[in-house]
Design an enzyme around this catalytic site. Structure first.
Site, PDB file in Angstrom:
ATOM      1  N   LEU A  11       0.863  -1.185   0.000  1.00 50.94           N
ATOM      2  CA  LEU A  11       0.000   0.000   0.000  1.00 50.94           C
ATOM      3  C   LEU A  11       0.898   1.234   0.000  1.00 50.94           C
ATOM      4  CD1 LEU A  11      -3.131   0.656   2.196  1.00 50.94           C
ATOM      5  CD2 LEU A  11      -1.398   2.409   1.914  1.00 50.94           C
ATOM      6  N   ILE A  12       0.637   2.155  -0.926  1.00 50.12           N
ATOM      7  CA  ILE A  12       1.445   3.359  -1.078  1.00 50.12           C
ATOM      8  C   ILE A  12       0.529   4.575  -0.970  1.00 50.12           C
ATOM      9  CG2 ILE A  12       3.109   4.583  -2.531  1.00 50.12           C
ATOM     10  CD1 ILE A  12       3.600   1.972  -4.039  1.00 50.12           C
ATOM     11  N   SER A  17       0.834  11.936  -8.018  1.00 54.11           N
ATOM     12  CA  SER A  17       1.896  12.506  -8.848  1.00 54.11           C
ATOM     13  C   SER A  17       3.242  12.188  -8.211  1.00 54.11           C
ATOM     14  CB  SER A  17       1.721  14.028  -8.992  1.00 54.11           C
ATOM     15  OG  SER A  17       1.863  14.660  -7.718  1.00 54.11           O
ATOM     16  N   GLY A  18       4.293  12.592  -8.895  1.00 54.76           N
ATOM     17  CA  GLY A  18       5.628  12.584  -8.317  1.00 54.76           C
ATOM     18  C   GLY A  18       6.124  11.221  -7.876  1.00 54.76           C
ATOM     19  N   TYR A 155       8.681  22.126   8.127  1.00 61.23           N
ATOM     20  CA  TYR A 155       8.827  20.929   7.298  1.00 61.23           C
ATOM     21  C   TYR A 155       9.937  20.034   7.834  1.00 61.23           C
ATOM     22  CZ  TYR A 155       9.757  18.081   3.135  1.00 61.23           C
ATOM     23  OH  TYR A 155       9.960  17.031   2.263  1.00 61.23           O
TER      24      TYR A 155
END
Length: 283
Positions: A11-12, A17-18, A155
């Site tokens: 599972l991702i 995108s990317g 971040y």
């Protein structure tokens, strides 16, 4: 009776995108049954197109990592439909550009919610199944999870937190048969400005006394992305290594540049080497 080995399931997250998209296609090409999740399945057109072009099949599902009910529903659905979960790749995340005096505490909490607590939400829900499978827990972090970077305080704090959590978890997880890894990309050509979600010119104009430093940082960073960024497919090769290696490393960088940059920190006992590098980014 067939003795064929059952197809493993991964599972991702963040596959619209990317890196997430590229990793989903790469895992499927490598023979994994790939559950590709994204917060808004209405944004899955690029994912479907990439899968069709690669000649692979993906199981595309909705999953919002900050919504515990969504996470539980997604994991339960995978087990109900596929009967197993052998690996999770935590890829979903959000960029943020700002600094202490100009950010609100709520801004920082939002970044932590997606990039740290979102990872924990899915990892916790999936872990019993990974333990049963002797599986893999892989998290895409960043060189920003090792080296603090100007105007990326929130971040980097979230990515530092992920790295610290996973580094602490790794030996505990290994004791029950689960391999934990973090993948650390540097600059990746995945729409930098769109990912951080700001108008850079407006951000600089509103930065007050920090405007000169922010302008210098943005110019340096955009130049790096234009000149030295990896493609998502290149990063996905390292993600696939973590997924398929017999004994995956805990920490994997995705390029020579990323290895050199993180090495600056990991061999920097007093902090002067890192600050010697990053201070130049805002001058």
């Amino acid at each position: 009776m067939s003795s064929a080995t059952p197809t493993k399931v991964v599972l991702i997250t963040g596959t619209s995108s990317g890196i997430g998209l590229a990793a989903a296609v790469a895992a499927a090409k490598a023979g994994w049954r790939t559950v590709a999740t994204l917060r808004d399945t209405g944004r899955a057109d690029a994912l479907r197109k990439a899968a069709a072009e690669a000649g692979v099949e993906l199981d595309i599902r909705q999953l919002d990592v900050v919504d515990e009910a969504s996470v539980t529903a997604a994991v339960d659905g995978v087990i109900a439909d596929h009967g197993r979960l052998d690996a999770v790749i935590n890829n979903a995340g959000a960029g943020h550009l700002g600094t202490l005096e100009n950010d609100t505490v709520a801004d920082v909490r939002d970044v932590m919610e997606v990039n740290f607590f979102g990872v924990l939400n899915l990892s916790k829900a999936a872990f019993p199944h990974l333990r049963s499978a002797g599986g893999r827990l892989i998290t895409v972090t960043s060189v920003g999870g090792v080296v603090g970077q100007p105007f990326n305080e929130a971040y980097c704090a979230a990515k530092f937190a992920v790295e610290g959590y996973m580094e602490s978890l790794a030996p505990v997880a290994a004791s029950v048969g689960v391999a934990v890894s973090v993948v650390e990309p540097g600059a990746v050509a995945t729409e930098f400005v769109n990912n951080i979600g700001v108008d850079l010119e407006a951000e600089i104009a509103a930065a007050g006394p920090y405007a000169p430093a922010l302008d210098a940082y943005v110019n340096r960073t955009v130049a790096q992305f234009l000149n030295a960024a990896q493609t998502p497919a290149q990063v996905a090769e390292t993600v696939l290594e973590a997924l398929t290696a017999d004994r995956p490393a805990f920490r994997l960088q995705t390029s020579d540049w990323a290895r050199g940059f993180t090495g600056t920190k990991l061999d920097d006992l007093d902090g002067s080497a890192v600050l010697g590098v990053t201070s130049g980014w805002v001058a």
